[in-house]
Design a protein around this motif. Structure first.
Motif, PDB file in Angstrom:
ATOM      1  N   LYS A  50       0.834  -1.211   0.000  1.00 27.46           N
ATOM      2  CA  LYS A  50       0.000   0.000   0.000  1.00 27.46           C
ATOM      3  C   LYS A  50       0.864   1.255   0.000  1.00 27.46           C
ATOM      4  O   LYS A  50       0.534   2.239  -0.662  1.00 27.46           O
ATOM      5  CB  LYS A  50      -0.941   0.002   1.203  1.00 27.46           C
ATOM      6  CG  LYS A  50      -2.133  -0.917   1.027  1.00 27.46           C
ATOM      7  CD  LYS A  50      -3.074  -0.826   2.223  1.00 27.46           C
ATOM      8  CE  LYS A  50      -4.323  -1.666   1.995  1.00 27.46           C
ATOM      9  NZ  LYS A  50      -5.220  -1.635   3.176  1.00 27.46           N
ATOM     10  N   THR A  51       1.978   1.204   0.721  1.00 32.75           N
ATOM     11  CA  THR A  51       2.896   2.352   0.737  1.00 32.75           C
ATOM     12  C   THR A  51       3.493   2.567  -0.655  1.00 32.75           C
ATOM     13  O   THR A  51       3.609   3.697  -1.125  1.00 32.75           O
ATOM     14  CB  THR A  51       4.018   2.134   1.776  1.00 32.75           C
ATOM     15  OG1 THR A  51       3.425   2.009   3.070  1.00 32.75           O
ATOM     16  CG2 THR A  51       5.005   3.283   1.774  1.00 32.75           C
ATOM     17  N   LEU A  52       3.850   1.481  -1.322  1.00 34.69           N
ATOM     18  CA  LEU A  52       4.486   1.563  -2.641  1.00 34.69           C
ATOM     19  C   LEU A  52       3.509   1.957  -3.741  1.00 34.69           C
ATOM     20  O   LEU A  52       3.822   2.787  -4.596  1.00 34.69           O
ATOM     21  CB  LEU A  52       5.142   0.216  -2.981  1.00 34.69           C
ATOM     22  CG  LEU A  52       5.877   0.106  -4.314  1.00 34.69           C
ATOM     23  CD1 LEU A  52       7.025   1.105  -4.403  1.00 34.69           C
ATOM     24  CD2 LEU A  52       6.400  -1.307  -4.502  1.00 34.69           C
ATOM     25  N   GLY A  54      -0.115   2.670  -3.254  1.00 36.78           N
ATOM     26  CA  GLY A  54      -1.274   3.458  -2.869  1.00 36.78           C
ATOM     27  C   GLY A  54      -2.455   2.590  -2.458  1.00 36.78           C
ATOM     28  O   GLY A  54      -2.427   1.358  -2.565  1.00 36.78           O
ATOM     29  N   ALA A  55      -3.499   3.248  -1.986  1.00 39.96           N
ATOM     30  CA  ALA A  55      -4.689   2.574  -1.440  1.00 39.96           C
ATOM     31  C   ALA A  55      -5.389   1.695  -2.476  1.00 39.96           C
ATOM     32  O   ALA A  55      -6.008   0.689  -2.123  1.00 39.96           O
ATOM     33  CB  ALA A  55      -5.659   3.602  -0.883  1.00 39.96           C
ATOM     34  N   ASN A  56      -5.298   2.037  -3.758  1.00 40.23           N
ATOM     35  CA  ASN A  56      -5.959   1.243  -4.814  1.00 40.23           C
ATOM     36  C   ASN A  56      -5.311  -0.123  -5.034  1.00 40.23           C
ATOM     37  O   ASN A  56      -5.827  -0.929  -5.802  1.00 40.23           O
ATOM     38  CB  ASN A  56      -5.967   1.999  -6.142  1.00 40.23           C
ATOM     39  CG  ASN A  56      -6.899   3.181  -6.116  1.00 40.23           C
ATOM     40  OD1 ASN A  56      -7.831   3.214  -5.331  1.00 40.23           O
ATOM     41  ND2 ASN A  56      -6.633   4.161  -6.968  1.00 40.23           N
ATOM     42  N   SER A  57      -4.189  -0.384  -4.367  1.00 42.61           N
ATOM     43  CA  SER A  57      -3.493  -1.649  -4.564  1.00 42.61           C
ATOM     44  C   SER A  57      -4.249  -2.828  -3.936  1.00 42.61           C
ATOM     45  O   SER A  57      -3.999  -3.967  -4.299  1.00 42.61           O
ATOM     46  CB  SER A  57      -2.066  -1.582  -4.032  1.00 42.61           C
ATOM     47  OG  SER A  57      -2.048  -1.214  -2.667  1.00 42.61           O
ATOM     48  N   TYR A  58      -5.183  -2.529  -3.034  1.00 44.74           N
ATOM     49  CA  TYR A  58      -6.020  -3.580  -2.437  1.00 44.74           C
ATOM     50  C   TYR A  58      -7.482  -3.207  -2.600  1.00 44.74           C
ATOM     51  O   TYR A  58      -7.855  -2.039  -2.488  1.00 44.74           O
ATOM     52  CB  TYR A  58      -5.692  -3.786  -0.946  1.00 44.74           C
ATOM     53  CG  TYR A  58      -4.450  -4.613  -0.751  1.00 44.74           C
ATOM     54  CD1 TYR A  58      -4.530  -5.974  -0.509  1.00 44.74           C
ATOM     55  CD2 TYR A  58      -3.189  -4.038  -0.850  1.00 44.74           C
ATOM     56  CE1 TYR A  58      -3.392  -6.748  -0.374  1.00 44.74           C
ATOM     57  CE2 TYR A  58      -2.044  -4.799  -0.707  1.00 44.74           C
ATOM     58  CZ  TYR A  58      -2.151  -6.151  -0.471  1.00 44.74           C
ATOM     59  OH  TYR A  58      -1.023  -6.915  -0.352  1.00 44.74           O
ATOM     60  N   ALA A  59      -8.285  -4.230  -2.896  1.00 45.82           N
ATOM     61  CA  ALA A  59      -9.734  -4.045  -3.016  1.00 45.82           C
ATOM     62  C   ALA A  59     -10.417  -5.258  -2.406  1.00 45.82           C
ATOM     63  O   ALA A  59     -10.028  -6.402  -2.680  1.00 45.82           O
ATOM     64  CB  ALA A  59     -10.134  -3.886  -4.484  1.00 45.82           C
ATOM     65  N   TYR A  60     -11.374  -5.019  -1.566  1.00 42.78           N
ATOM     66  CA  TYR A  60     -12.142  -6.093  -0.917  1.00 42.78           C
ATOM     67  C   TYR A  60     -11.231  -7.062  -0.153  1.00 42.78           C
ATOM     68  O   TYR A  60     -11.442  -8.264  -0.166  1.00 42.78           O
ATOM     69  CB  TYR A  60     -13.002  -6.853  -1.935  1.00 42.78           C
ATOM     70  CG  TYR A  60     -13.863  -5.944  -2.765  1.00 42.78           C
ATOM     71  CD1 TYR A  60     -14.969  -5.307  -2.213  1.00 42.78           C
ATOM     72  CD2 TYR A  60     -13.561  -5.704  -4.099  1.00 42.78           C
ATOM     73  CE1 TYR A  60     -15.754  -4.441  -2.966  1.00 42.78           C
ATOM     74  CE2 TYR A  60     -14.328  -4.836  -4.866  1.00 42.78           C
ATOM     75  CZ  TYR A  60     -15.426  -4.214  -4.296  1.00 42.78           C
ATOM     76  OH  TYR A  60     -16.192  -3.353  -5.039  1.00 42.78           O
TER      77      TYR A  60
END
Length: 192
Positions: A50-52, A54-60
């Motif tokens: 997520k740091t590398l 951003g927040a869009n790197s994970y979903a559900y």
């Protein structure tokens, strides 16, 4: 106990080959599958990704693979950074798994065995190979992704000629050679 790395590019047939070895009683550590599990469940890895990216790197609650793939298979530096997060965790997980095995030898499956440096942790290496046209066809049928996406992934992996040159054994899964006799011969040599 002998550690045998097994590698091959996307669509080469290495998973099928590994399943045949498993039917012979040989344990197989699926590095790519274990990496996926760790990426989805390990809080430290999740935080670093997520740091590398951003927040869009994970979903559900799971890695947003299309989002990440779109970045890393077009940006070698980002792919290297992702690998630096996941590879040490997979190496540690493999070490624990290996200590629980009792077979004459084990297989460590990894598409990027050489690229990741994991080849240094095994005693022998098997490369599974097939022509690019066959590999692309297999992956389109299996994953339903475009030829362009497949070629992006192939271009981020070491070419087959180099993998073959660095391998102790080669299995041709090219629809012209019978795969099972090749596996049985290799299995016989590895059990000695």
């Amino acid at each position: 106990m002998l550690k045998v790395g097994i590698t091959g590019g996307i669509g080469s047939g290495k998973t099928t080959v590994c399943r045949i070895f498993e039917s012979l009683g040989i344990p197989v550590y699926y590095s790519d599958l274990e990496a996926r599990n760790l990426i989805d469940k390990d809080d430290t890895i999740i935080s670093q990704i997520k740091t590398l990216f951003g927040a869009n790197s994970y979903a559900y609650g799971k890695l947003n693979r299309p989002f990440i793939s779109n970045i890393v298979f077009k940006d070698k530096q980002k792919l290297d950074q992702l690998n630096k997060i996941t590879h040490p965790a997979v190496a540690l997980h493999f070490k624990k798994w290996y200590q629980q095995q009792t077979a004459p030898y084990i297989l460590k499956e990894a598409a990027i065995l050489f690229e990741s440096g994991a080849y240094k942790t095994v005693d022998k290496i098997i490369t599974v190979t097939a022509p690019i046209e066959i590999r692309v066809k297999r992956v389109i049928e299996r994953d339903g992704i475009s030829k362009e996406e497949i070629l992006d992934r192939i271009n981020n992996q070491m070419n087959d000629a180099e993998k073959i040159a660095r391998a102790n054994e080669v299995i041709y899964a090219d629809d012209t050679h019978l795969v099972i006799p090749q596996i049985l011969e290799i299995d016989k040599r590895l059990r000695i």
